[in-house]
Design a protein around this motif. Sequence first.
Motif, PDB file in Angstrom:
ATOM      1  N   LEU A 122     -91.868 -39.381   8.657  1.00  0.00           N
ATOM      2  CA  LEU A 122     -90.856 -38.594   9.360  1.00  0.00           C
ATOM      3  C   LEU A 122     -91.507 -37.570  10.281  1.00  0.00           C
ATOM      4  O   LEU A 122     -91.051 -37.350  11.409  1.00  0.00           O
ATOM      5  CB  LEU A 122     -89.921 -37.908   8.354  1.00  0.00           C
ATOM      6  N   GLU A 123     -92.585 -36.947   9.820  1.00  0.00           N
ATOM      7  CA  GLU A 123     -93.309 -35.984  10.655  1.00  0.00           C
ATOM      8  C   GLU A 123     -93.896 -36.642  11.901  1.00  0.00           C
ATOM      9  O   GLU A 123     -94.002 -36.018  12.952  1.00  0.00           O
ATOM     10  CB  GLU A 123     -94.422 -35.304   9.852  1.00  0.00           C
TER      11      GLU A 123
ATOM     12  N   MET B 229     -87.980 -43.014  12.392  1.00  0.00           N
ATOM     13  CA  MET B 229     -86.566 -42.894  12.035  1.00  0.00           C
ATOM     14  C   MET B 229     -85.925 -41.630  12.631  1.00  0.00           C
ATOM     15  O   MET B 229     -85.382 -40.803  11.918  1.00  0.00           O
ATOM     16  CB  MET B 229     -86.402 -42.914  10.514  1.00  0.00           C
TER      17      MET B 229
ATOM     18  N   ARG C  11     -88.087 -33.317   7.650  1.00  0.00           N
ATOM     19  CA  ARG C  11     -86.941 -33.591   8.532  1.00  0.00           C
ATOM     20  C   ARG C  11     -85.756 -32.743   8.084  1.00  0.00           C
ATOM     21  O   ARG C  11     -84.846 -33.223   7.416  1.00  0.00           O
ATOM     22  CB  ARG C  11     -86.596 -35.068   8.474  1.00  0.00           C
TER      23      ARG C  11
ATOM     24  N   VAL D 175     -89.790 -34.294   1.731  1.00  0.00           N
ATOM     25  CA  VAL D 175     -88.975 -35.034   2.692  1.00  0.00           C
ATOM     26  C   VAL D 175     -88.079 -34.079   3.473  1.00  0.00           C
ATOM     27  O   VAL D 175     -87.976 -34.165   4.697  1.00  0.00           O
ATOM     28  CB  VAL D 175     -88.142 -36.125   1.985  1.00  0.00           C
TER      29      VAL D 175
ATOM     30  N   VAL E 203     -81.676 -33.669   7.132  1.00  0.00           N
ATOM     31  CA  VAL E 203     -81.423 -34.976   6.535  1.00  0.00           C
ATOM     32  C   VAL E 203     -80.934 -34.776   5.111  1.00  0.00           C
ATOM     33  O   VAL E 203     -81.552 -34.028   4.332  1.00  0.00           O
ATOM     34  CB  VAL E 203     -82.695 -35.866   6.546  1.00  0.00           C
TER      35      VAL E 203
ATOM     36  N   ALA F  97     -92.383 -38.551   3.946  1.00  0.00           N
ATOM     37  CA  ALA F  97     -92.389 -37.288   4.688  1.00  0.00           C
ATOM     38  C   ALA F  97     -93.382 -37.355   5.859  1.00  0.00           C
ATOM     39  O   ALA F  97     -93.062 -36.920   6.967  1.00  0.00           O
ATOM     40  CB  ALA F  97     -92.744 -36.135   3.756  1.00  0.00           C
TER      41      ALA F  97
ATOM     42  N   LEU G  31     -82.294 -40.615  11.522  1.00  0.00           N
ATOM     43  CA  LEU G  31     -81.994 -40.648  10.095  1.00  0.00           C
ATOM     44  C   LEU G  31     -81.133 -39.461   9.683  1.00  0.00           C
ATOM     45  O   LEU G  31     -81.442 -38.312  10.009  1.00  0.00           O
ATOM     46  CB  LEU G  31     -83.300 -40.646   9.287  1.00  0.00           C
TER      47      LEU G  31
END
Length: 164
Positions: free
Chosen positions: A127-128, A132, A157, A153, A160, A124, A135
């Motif tokens: 992603l922040e 990716m 995002r 997660v 996702v 997570a 994704l």
Amino acid sequence: GDAEAVAFAKSLPLCTRLEQLELGSNKKIGNEGWTALARALADGAAPELKGLQLNENDFRGADEGLRLLGQAKLPALEELQLNDNSFNLAALVEGMQAGAWPSLVDLWMINNKQASDEGAEALARALERGAMPKLEAIFASCGSMSEAGKAAVVKARPGVEVDI
């Protein structure tokens, strides 16, 4: 084993048009071999690689190689499969920065025997940070990651698909 993986890693820079690499079922490769392979990819080998299949391996003790793999830009990578493994997800994603794995659409890590909420939270955070960016789906059905890990997660995002 390690010697063969190191030798193969030396040839990867020559693979400028390689699109698919399947290195599944190589449980004899240890930290030295995985690190050499990941270093080659991190250094820009196989720039056209779209699919990387690392199913049915054992990455216990290979955190250095996982970190290198996570730091590799891998500009064309669309799908990464790490199914039926034992690996530290936190090590894989901890060094990822914005733009890491810019084309990745699907991340497969079903049945990771080391799955944990710590790994999900590290994912997570990556992603922040903007890792990716394309994704679309994470497939990680493994039973040892809780709904809280999944929620971290999803919050990082939105949109996702997360199958945990």
